[in-house]
Design an enzyme around this catalytic site. Sequence first.
Site: not given
Ligand code: MG
Length: 402
Positions: A157, A210
Amino acid sequence: MKITEIKVILTCPNGRNFVLVKVCTDEGLYGCGEGTLNGNEPVAAKAIEHMAPLLIGMDPRRIEDIWQFVYHWPYFRGGPVYAAAAGAIDLALWDLAGKIAGAPVYQLLGGRCRVGAMVYRHAAGRDPAEAVENVRMFLAEGIKVVRVQQTGGVPGYGGAGTLGIAAPAREGLPGVETFEPSAYLTAVVPFLHDVRAELGDAVNLCHDVHERLTPTEAAGLARDLEPVRLFFLEDCLRPENLAGFRRVRAASSTPLAMGEVFWSRQQAMGLIAEQLIDYLRIAPMHVGGLTEARKIVAMAEFHQVRTAFHGAHDLGVIGQAAAVHLDVAIPNFGVQEWVDFTAMPEVCEVVGPPCRVEDGYAMAHEAPGLGVDIDEAAAAKFPYQPAYMPLVRRADGTMFVY
Ligand code: MG
């Protein structure tokens, strides 16, 4: 007009779970909404089913009053699950309002401010050359803004900084990603400098962290990326602590974006009021629908913050269509994150049509309401598939805390 039934449809076309609703009325008209909550779809569906009996008999044209009712009735107010449930109902009521008026929803929101919503797409590469090639594929399609990530050689990710992915403990569970911030920072700064050098100054580039850094690390990254002149740096911190954002702000002039995990105005207010971000990344459907999103967006307008609504694979065609109606009707629109659902045939069979993108701009539907419909028989062909968000741990096994 009265609400007679609320249908909740949990479906998984093209391997993605979606929570869809139909709010039906005694006059035959119905409205379509969506309450998809990534990795938690059955929970959101159950919340809608739980509140549905309370709404039977209400006048669906009382959108604001129903929003207030849905928000306040549980006593334990708010949270992402109830916000998604409220969003699903709210989107369906705006769809219904448009159908009653014979007008697309953007007309009910004040009418057009622009022809279409400029979108940004996602590109990635193991090295700068591969990333540049993927960015150029989007530029050739007319896309004006591209998010660029380093994939780090293993599927993950976060990309750069991902040291490996362990197999799931048993079938049906997510894999465990090993991530180290130092490895990420070491790799991503030269990567983005090289991508910029190859593409030149004219291309709009974003990058998503993130939420995987500390305030000190994020401040250093934003400073080190200043020469890259990003369109925005996304999710450089977890959003709960404003002090961290103040520190990043003080360290650099790199534009900042935050908000895809927000489910309420309270989470956005501090960042907006102190002008700690440049782009607000809420998804209208996840903050309780268009009724609440337009208020948060107005608050952002007063503080010179623009929008960059969340629009990844974890929300569907209806949530996307609703976002585009708001995108084209607000003065402080910035950019719209984009997934091309026209390339997903099963999704299009269940719900559609998806909005089209022309020369990098998403077009709002012109049909009355949101301009989308749900095929319940098609949805039944693609039953829910259990799916969980991936887990992330440090190299020593510690659960990674964003
Ligand atoms: Mg984002």
